[in-house]
Motif scaffolding. Structure first.
Motif, PDB file in Angstrom:
ATOM      1  N   GLY A   1       2.051   6.269   4.325  1.00  0.00           N
ATOM      2  CA  GLY A   1       1.537   7.604   4.612  1.00  0.00           C
ATOM      3  C   GLY A   1       0.132   7.788   4.089  1.00  0.00           C
ATOM      4  O   GLY A   1      -0.720   8.425   4.715  1.00  0.00           O
ATOM      5  N   LYS A   2      -0.147   7.183   2.930  1.00  0.00           N
ATOM      6  CA  LYS A   2      -1.469   7.250   2.315  1.00  0.00           C
ATOM      7  C   LYS A   2      -1.718   5.931   1.590  1.00  0.00           C
ATOM      8  O   LYS A   2      -0.914   5.513   0.754  1.00  0.00           O
ATOM      9  CB  LYS A   2      -1.553   8.418   1.337  1.00  0.00           C
ATOM     10  CG  LYS A   2      -2.930   8.576   0.695  1.00  0.00           C
ATOM     11  CD  LYS A   2      -2.932   9.742  -0.283  1.00  0.00           C
ATOM     12  CE  LYS A   2      -4.303   9.877  -0.951  1.00  0.00           C
ATOM     13  NZ  LYS A   2      -4.323  10.997  -1.928  1.00  0.00           N
ATOM     14  N   VAL A   3      -2.800   5.269   1.921  1.00  0.00           N
ATOM     15  CA  VAL A   3      -3.114   3.982   1.305  1.00  0.00           C
ATOM     16  C   VAL A   3      -3.434   4.175  -0.168  1.00  0.00           C
ATOM     17  O   VAL A   3      -4.282   4.995  -0.537  1.00  0.00           O
ATOM     18  CB  VAL A   3      -4.302   3.305   2.019  1.00  0.00           C
ATOM     19  CG1 VAL A   3      -4.688   2.016   1.298  1.00  0.00           C
ATOM     20  CG2 VAL A   3      -3.945   3.005   3.466  1.00  0.00           C
ATOM     21  N   THR A   4      -2.727   3.434  -1.022  1.00  0.00           N
ATOM     22  CA  THR A   4      -2.952   3.523  -2.459  1.00  0.00           C
ATOM     23  C   THR A   4      -3.072   2.123  -3.058  1.00  0.00           C
ATOM     24  O   THR A   4      -2.388   1.191  -2.617  1.00  0.00           O
ATOM     25  CB  THR A   4      -1.802   4.281  -3.145  1.00  0.00           C
ATOM     26  OG1 THR A   4      -1.981   4.254  -4.565  1.00  0.00           O
ATOM     27  CG2 THR A   4      -0.449   3.655  -2.816  1.00  0.00           C
ATOM     28  N   PHE A   5      -3.969   1.992  -4.032  1.00  0.00           N
ATOM     29  CA  PHE A   5      -4.151   0.703  -4.723  1.00  0.00           C
ATOM     30  C   PHE A   5      -3.487   0.706  -6.103  1.00  0.00           C
ATOM     31  O   PHE A   5      -3.704  -0.208  -6.897  1.00  0.00           O
ATOM     32  CB  PHE A   5      -5.643   0.392  -4.871  1.00  0.00           C
ATOM     33  CG  PHE A   5      -6.329   0.121  -3.560  1.00  0.00           C
ATOM     34  CD1 PHE A   5      -6.323  -1.150  -3.017  1.00  0.00           C
ATOM     35  CD2 PHE A   5      -6.957   1.141  -2.869  1.00  0.00           C
ATOM     36  CE1 PHE A   5      -6.950  -1.413  -1.809  1.00  0.00           C
ATOM     37  CE2 PHE A   5      -7.583   0.893  -1.658  1.00  0.00           C
ATOM     38  CZ  PHE A   5      -7.581  -0.385  -1.117  1.00  0.00           C
ATOM     39  N   GLU A   6      -2.674   1.707  -6.341  1.00  0.00           N
ATOM     40  CA  GLU A   6      -2.013   1.820  -7.644  1.00  0.00           C
ATOM     41  C   GLU A   6      -1.067   0.647  -7.890  1.00  0.00           C
ATOM     42  O   GLU A   6      -0.900   0.195  -9.023  1.00  0.00           O
ATOM     43  CB  GLU A   6      -1.245   3.147  -7.715  1.00  0.00           C
ATOM     44  CG  GLU A   6      -0.591   3.394  -9.067  1.00  0.00           C
ATOM     45  CD  GLU A   6       0.133   4.722  -9.115  1.00  0.00           C
ATOM     46  OE1 GLU A   6       0.873   4.940 -10.087  1.00  0.00           O
ATOM     47  OE2 GLU A   6      -0.038   5.535  -8.177  1.00  0.00           O
ATOM     48  N   ASN A   7      -0.454   0.149  -6.811  1.00  0.00           N
ATOM     49  CA  ASN A   7       0.470  -0.976  -6.961  1.00  0.00           C
ATOM     50  C   ASN A   7      -0.249  -2.223  -7.477  1.00  0.00           C
ATOM     51  O   ASN A   7       0.305  -2.995  -8.268  1.00  0.00           O
ATOM     52  CB  ASN A   7       1.133  -1.294  -5.618  1.00  0.00           C
ATOM     53  CG  ASN A   7       1.975  -0.146  -5.115  1.00  0.00           C
ATOM     54  OD1 ASN A   7       2.641   0.531  -5.897  1.00  0.00           O
ATOM     55  ND2 ASN A   7       1.936   0.102  -3.811  1.00  0.00           N
ATOM     56  N   TYR A   8      -1.485  -2.441  -7.024  1.00  0.00           N
ATOM     57  CA  TYR A   8      -2.264  -3.584  -7.476  1.00  0.00           C
ATOM     58  C   TYR A   8      -2.634  -3.449  -8.954  1.00  0.00           C
ATOM     59  O   TYR A   8      -2.584  -4.425  -9.713  1.00  0.00           O
ATOM     60  CB  TYR A   8      -3.525  -3.740  -6.620  1.00  0.00           C
ATOM     61  CG  TYR A   8      -3.230  -4.178  -5.208  1.00  0.00           C
ATOM     62  CD1 TYR A   8      -3.220  -5.527  -4.875  1.00  0.00           C
ATOM     63  CD2 TYR A   8      -2.927  -3.250  -4.214  1.00  0.00           C
ATOM     64  CE1 TYR A   8      -2.935  -5.941  -3.573  1.00  0.00           C
ATOM     65  CE2 TYR A   8      -2.639  -3.653  -2.916  1.00  0.00           C
ATOM     66  CZ  TYR A   8      -2.643  -5.001  -2.602  1.00  0.00           C
ATOM     67  OH  TYR A   8      -2.354  -5.410  -1.324  1.00  0.00           O
TER      68      TYR A   8
ATOM     69  N   PHE B   1       0.811  -1.214   0.000  1.00  0.00           N
ATOM     70  CA  PHE B   1       0.000   0.000   0.000  1.00  0.00           C
ATOM     71  C   PHE B   1       0.848   1.269   0.000  1.00  0.00           C
ATOM     72  O   PHE B   1       0.314   2.372   0.037  1.00  0.00           O
ATOM     73  CB  PHE B   1      -0.935   0.019   1.213  1.00  0.00           C
ATOM     74  CG  PHE B   1      -2.018  -1.013   1.155  1.00  0.00           C
ATOM     75  CD1 PHE B   1      -3.012  -0.946   0.176  1.00  0.00           C
ATOM     76  CD2 PHE B   1      -2.052  -2.060   2.052  1.00  0.00           C
ATOM     77  CE1 PHE B   1      -4.009  -1.897   0.105  1.00  0.00           C
ATOM     78  CE2 PHE B   1      -3.048  -3.018   1.996  1.00  0.00           C
ATOM     79  CZ  PHE B   1      -4.026  -2.938   1.012  1.00  0.00           C
ATOM     80  N   LYS B   2       2.160   1.129  -0.038  1.00  0.00           N
ATOM     81  CA  LYS B   2       3.047   2.287  -0.067  1.00  0.00           C
ATOM     82  C   LYS B   2       3.304   2.750  -1.495  1.00  0.00           C
ATOM     83  O   LYS B   2       3.179   1.970  -2.448  1.00  0.00           O
ATOM     84  CB  LYS B   2       4.394   1.940   0.587  1.00  0.00           C
ATOM     85  CG  LYS B   2       4.389   1.845   2.088  1.00  0.00           C
ATOM     86  CD  LYS B   2       5.800   1.595   2.585  1.00  0.00           C
ATOM     87  CE  LYS B   2       5.875   1.572   4.090  1.00  0.00           C
ATOM     88  NZ  LYS B   2       7.255   1.348   4.574  1.00  0.00           N
ATOM     89  N   THR B   3       3.706   4.002  -1.603  1.00  0.00           N
ATOM     90  CA  THR B   3       4.212   4.484  -2.887  1.00  0.00           C
ATOM     91  C   THR B   3       5.667   4.022  -3.019  1.00  0.00           C
ATOM     92  O   THR B   3       6.312   3.654  -2.025  1.00  0.00           O
ATOM     93  CB  THR B   3       4.149   6.005  -2.973  1.00  0.00           C
ATOM     94  OG1 THR B   3       4.995   6.571  -1.958  1.00  0.00           O
ATOM     95  CG2 THR B   3       2.718   6.506  -2.791  1.00  0.00           C
ATOM     96  N   GLU B   4       6.178   4.062  -4.225  1.00  0.00           N
ATOM     97  CA  GLU B   4       7.566   3.635  -4.443  1.00  0.00           C
ATOM     98  C   GLU B   4       8.540   4.508  -3.653  1.00  0.00           C
ATOM     99  O   GLU B   4       9.521   4.014  -3.100  1.00  0.00           O
ATOM    100  CB  GLU B   4       7.897   3.687  -5.942  1.00  0.00           C
ATOM    101  CG  GLU B   4       9.197   3.015  -6.328  1.00  0.00           C
ATOM    102  CD  GLU B   4       9.126   1.498  -6.214  1.00  0.00           C
ATOM    103  OE1 GLU B   4      10.193   0.859  -6.214  1.00  0.00           O
ATOM    104  OE2 GLU B   4       8.009   0.956  -6.113  1.00  0.00           O
ATOM    105  N   THR B   5       8.252   5.770  -3.553  1.00  0.00           N
ATOM    106  CA  THR B   5       9.124   6.696  -2.809  1.00  0.00           C
ATOM    107  C   THR B   5       9.148   6.365  -1.326  1.00  0.00           C
ATOM    108  O   THR B   5      10.219   6.340  -0.698  1.00  0.00           O
ATOM    109  CB  THR B   5       8.644   8.151  -2.996  1.00  0.00           C
ATOM    110  OG1 THR B   5       8.615   8.454  -4.392  1.00  0.00           O
ATOM    111  CG2 THR B   5       9.583   9.118  -2.285  1.00  0.00           C
TER     112      THR B   5
END
Length: 278
Positions: A51-58, A36-40
């Protein structure tokens, strides 16, 4: 005094089990958090919370990494393997438990002896065999070696489970005119259906997570299983990044975790019943 000592002992056991569960679950929880992390955020620290939940990785794992194709391949292989496992192991268990035949003990111990053979030892002969048969990159090349690896353990479970079923049931069925196969399909299978669920879960998990034989027997990238596909994604970190790989690992783990949770009671009951002859 005894009750207090017993209570303290149970408390200690509970703490030990809790610690063991925490140690066992920590790697999975860590992987889920990274997904759920960003690459950074991942490159800055692998120990902090997202820091902020993201589903972009999925989304990246499914569309750019080809995760959907790998899941389809693994699902097909697993379903076929589970079918072969359950059918053949059930028939063999019925024969060893309830039928009289010459050399039964000899064949029983020969099958169990197979458990003592390390898989890497037979990888090369098996690979040469599928090459000679011309079935490399095909479904049979995956399914039947998986069955060969699962058969001894599955046979022990189903045979011990059937041993607990009274022979008088079969004898009364024979008096009524039932043959061997009718007894198997109409009497034995309904009685051992909880164990069949257990065999399906164990065989399915083994097939779903298997890596070594899939790596050896599959060379076509379009037929990669999930375990090989995730390893292939790992080699593309310069393009995909690291966090989509954690997303793929999370999806791979959660499928059978959810399946196990749904069938947990049946799983535990069948293991306990099949563990002891009586």
């Amino acid at each position: 005094m005894r009750s207090k000592k017993k209570k303290h002992l149970l408390d200690i056991v509970f703490v030990i089990v809790l610690l063991y569960a925490a140690i066992s679950l920590y790697p999975l929880i860590w992987v889920v958090l990274q997904s759920f992390k960003t690459e950074t955020e991942f490159l800055q620290s692998i120990w902090t919370l997202p820091g902020k939940v993201t589903f972009e990785n999925y989304l990246t794992a499914f569309w750019k990494g080809g995760l959907l194709v790998y899941i389809k391949n693994s699902a097909r292989n697993t379903i076929c393997t589970v079918f072969v496992d359950v059918v053949f192991v059930t028939c063999a268990g019925y024969a060893f438990s309830k039928l009289k035949m010459k050399g039964k003990k000899f064949f029983w111990y020969m099958i169990l002896f197979n458990m003592l053979i390390p898989t890497p030892i037979i990888i090369i002969p098996m690979y040469l065999q599928i090459i000679k048969l011309g079935i490399q990159n095909t479904l049979p090349a995956i399914v039947f070696p998986y069955y060969q690896g699962f058969a001894p353990m599955g046979l022990i479970l189903i045979t011990n489970y059937m041993d607990n079923i009274p022979n008088e049931i079969m004898e009364s069925a024979r008096i009524d005119g039932c043959g061997t196969f009718r007894i198997l399909f109409y009497m034995m299978i309904p009685l051992v259906k909880s164990m069949l669920v257990t065999l399906a879960i164990l065989g399915g998990m083994s097939s779903w997570n298997e890596y070594l034989w899939a790596l050896v027997s599959i060379s076509d990238t379009k037929k990669y299983t999930l375990s090989i596909g995730i390893a292939n994604m790992r080699d593309q970190t310069m393009v995909l990044g690291y966090t989509p790989i954690f997303a793929a690992l999370t999806v791979s783990a959660m499928i059978f975790i959810l399946l196990y949770l749904c069938a947990q009671k049946t799983f535990v009951r069948s293991i306990v019943a099949g563990a002891v002859k009586g």
